[in-house]
Design a protein around this motif. Structure first.
Motif, PDB file in Angstrom:
ATOM      1  N   LYS A 122       0.791  -1.224   0.000  1.00 41.66           N
ATOM      2  CA  LYS A 122       0.000   0.000   0.000  1.00 41.66           C
ATOM      3  C   LYS A 122       0.826   1.278   0.000  1.00 41.66           C
ATOM      4  O   LYS A 122       0.346   2.332  -0.410  1.00 41.66           O
ATOM      5  N   LEU A 123       2.080   1.225   0.458  1.00 44.25           N
ATOM      6  CA  LEU A 123       2.894   2.428   0.614  1.00 44.25           C
ATOM      7  C   LEU A 123       4.140   2.374  -0.258  1.00 44.25           C
ATOM      8  O   LEU A 123       4.849   1.361  -0.283  1.00 44.25           O
ATOM      9  N   GLN A 124       4.410   3.486  -0.972  1.00 43.96           N
ATOM     10  CA  GLN A 124       5.612   3.630  -1.786  1.00 43.96           C
ATOM     11  C   GLN A 124       6.243   4.995  -1.516  1.00 43.96           C
ATOM     12  O   GLN A 124       5.538   5.981  -1.282  1.00 43.96           O
ATOM     13  N   LEU A 125       7.569   5.039  -1.574  1.00 42.24           N
ATOM     14  CA  LEU A 125       8.312   6.290  -1.421  1.00 42.24           C
ATOM     15  C   LEU A 125       9.127   6.550  -2.677  1.00 42.24           C
ATOM     16  O   LEU A 125       9.685   5.625  -3.275  1.00 42.24           O
ATOM     17  N   GLY A 126       9.221   7.817  -3.088  1.00 44.56           N
ATOM     18  CA  GLY A 126      10.050   8.211  -4.211  1.00 44.56           C
ATOM     19  C   GLY A 126      10.816   9.470  -3.877  1.00 44.56           C
ATOM     20  O   GLY A 126      10.316  10.336  -3.130  1.00 44.56           O
ATOM     21  N   ALA A 127      12.038   9.602  -4.404  1.00 45.62           N
ATOM     22  CA  ALA A 127      12.841  10.802  -4.167  1.00 45.62           C
ATOM     23  C   ALA A 127      13.679  11.092  -5.402  1.00 45.62           C
ATOM     24  O   ALA A 127      14.103  10.175  -6.119  1.00 45.62           O
ATOM     25  N   PHE A 128      13.918  12.383  -5.657  1.00 41.02           N
ATOM     26  CA  PHE A 128      14.694  12.798  -6.826  1.00 41.02           C
ATOM     27  C   PHE A 128      15.503  14.040  -6.457  1.00 41.02           C
ATOM     28  O   PHE A 128      14.969  15.006  -5.896  1.00 41.02           O
ATOM     29  N   VAL A 129      16.792  13.996  -6.761  1.00 31.25           N
ATOM     30  CA  VAL A 129      17.691  15.142  -6.564  1.00 31.25           C
ATOM     31  C   VAL A 129      18.165  15.594  -7.940  1.00 31.25           C
ATOM     32  O   VAL A 129      18.718  14.794  -8.706  1.00 31.25           O
ATOM     33  N   PHE A 130      17.938  16.870  -8.262  1.00 25.69           N
ATOM     34  CA  PHE A 130      18.247  17.398  -9.590  1.00 25.69           C
ATOM     35  C   PHE A 130      19.360  18.433  -9.518  1.00 25.69           C
ATOM     36  O   PHE A 130      19.310  19.365  -8.710  1.00 25.69           O
ATOM     37  N   ASN A 131      20.382  18.243 -10.357  1.00 24.26           N
ATOM     38  CA  ASN A 131      21.433  19.241 -10.582  1.00 24.26           C
ATOM     39  C   ASN A 131      22.070  19.733  -9.278  1.00 24.26           C
ATOM     40  O   ASN A 131      22.142  20.945  -9.024  1.00 24.26           O
TER      41      ASN A 131
END
Length: 231
Positions: A122-131
């Motif tokens: 039921k639970l998902q995590l996402g992360a993104f670091v740009f430049n």
């Protein structure tokens, strides 16, 4: 789902490349956004994705026009599913920034790294670091630094028909964190209603999407308290 938590893998190129690893076969998408209240602003993009359910690759082109400046970007991304819980993705961009008068232009590279983690069904995590290194570029005789940003998001599958999203994001130079929340409801198979809120400028959005076999169409509108609707 700006941290790449939605199910449209071609959108993951721009939001979080880690989810490209979920793509199977070929995908193509294109989109265009132009606020009704800002006729001098336009954003368009096109993306091609190829994946096998474990690895994914994408190529994309985007063009942002703002007043007298235009920014064109060619992007490539690769993603790998490490196991049933963890996915990683990287993206490299080649940017061309120029004045519409043709008197000044600049070319520079940017990039980012994304990760996706499945806590449970039921639970998902996402992360993104740009430049993160803030790539430099030059216009005429001045040297500038491009913007860096980070974002982290949570997706909760409340039921088979309802998904809830929560995201925090911040760009370099802005002390305020941009909080975003969204709700997806599927009243019919293949048809979704979408509602969203963004804390910066108190923006509300509403939209829908329709999926038929290999085709998916989406339409959304954003409401600004001072400027009205755009879509």
């Amino acid at each position: 789902g700006g941290a790449g938590l939605n199910d449209l893998h071609s959108a993951s190129l721009w939001q979080n490349p880690a989810l490209l690893s979920n793509a199977k076969g070929w995908q193509f998408s294109t989109e265009y956004f132009r606020p009704i209240y800002l006729v001098s602003v336009g954003l368009g993009s096109a993306t091609i994705v190829k994946g096998n359910g474990k690895r994914g690759f994408a190529l994309g082109f985007s063009r942002l026009g703002v007043s007298s400046m235009t920014d064109q970007t060619i992007s490539a991304a690769y993603a790998l599913k490490l196991n049933d819980r963890i996915k990683l993705g990287v993206r490299l961009d080649w940017n061309q920034l120029y004045a519409l008068s043709g008197m000044a232009s600049s070319h520079y590279f940017t990039g980012g790294v994304g990760v996706h983690y499945k806590l449970n069904e039921k639970l998902q995590l996402g992360a993104f670091v740009f430049n993160p290194n803030r790539s430099p570029f030059q216009l005429e005789d001045a040297v500038y630094r491009s913007i860096s940003s980070w974002e982290i998001g949570l997706k909760h599958r409340i039921s088979d028909r309802i998904n809830w999203y929560l995201e925090a994001a911040q760009e370099q130079g802005f002390s305020e964190i941009d909080w975003q929340s969204g709700l997806e409801y599927m009243p019919l198979e293949g048809f979704q209603l979408q509602f969203g809120y963004r804390s910066i400028a108190s923006k509300y959005s509403v939209g829908f999407s329709f999926k038929k076999q290999n085709w998916k169409t989406s339409l959304a509108s954003v409401w600004h308290p001072d400027l009205g609707f755009g879509g």
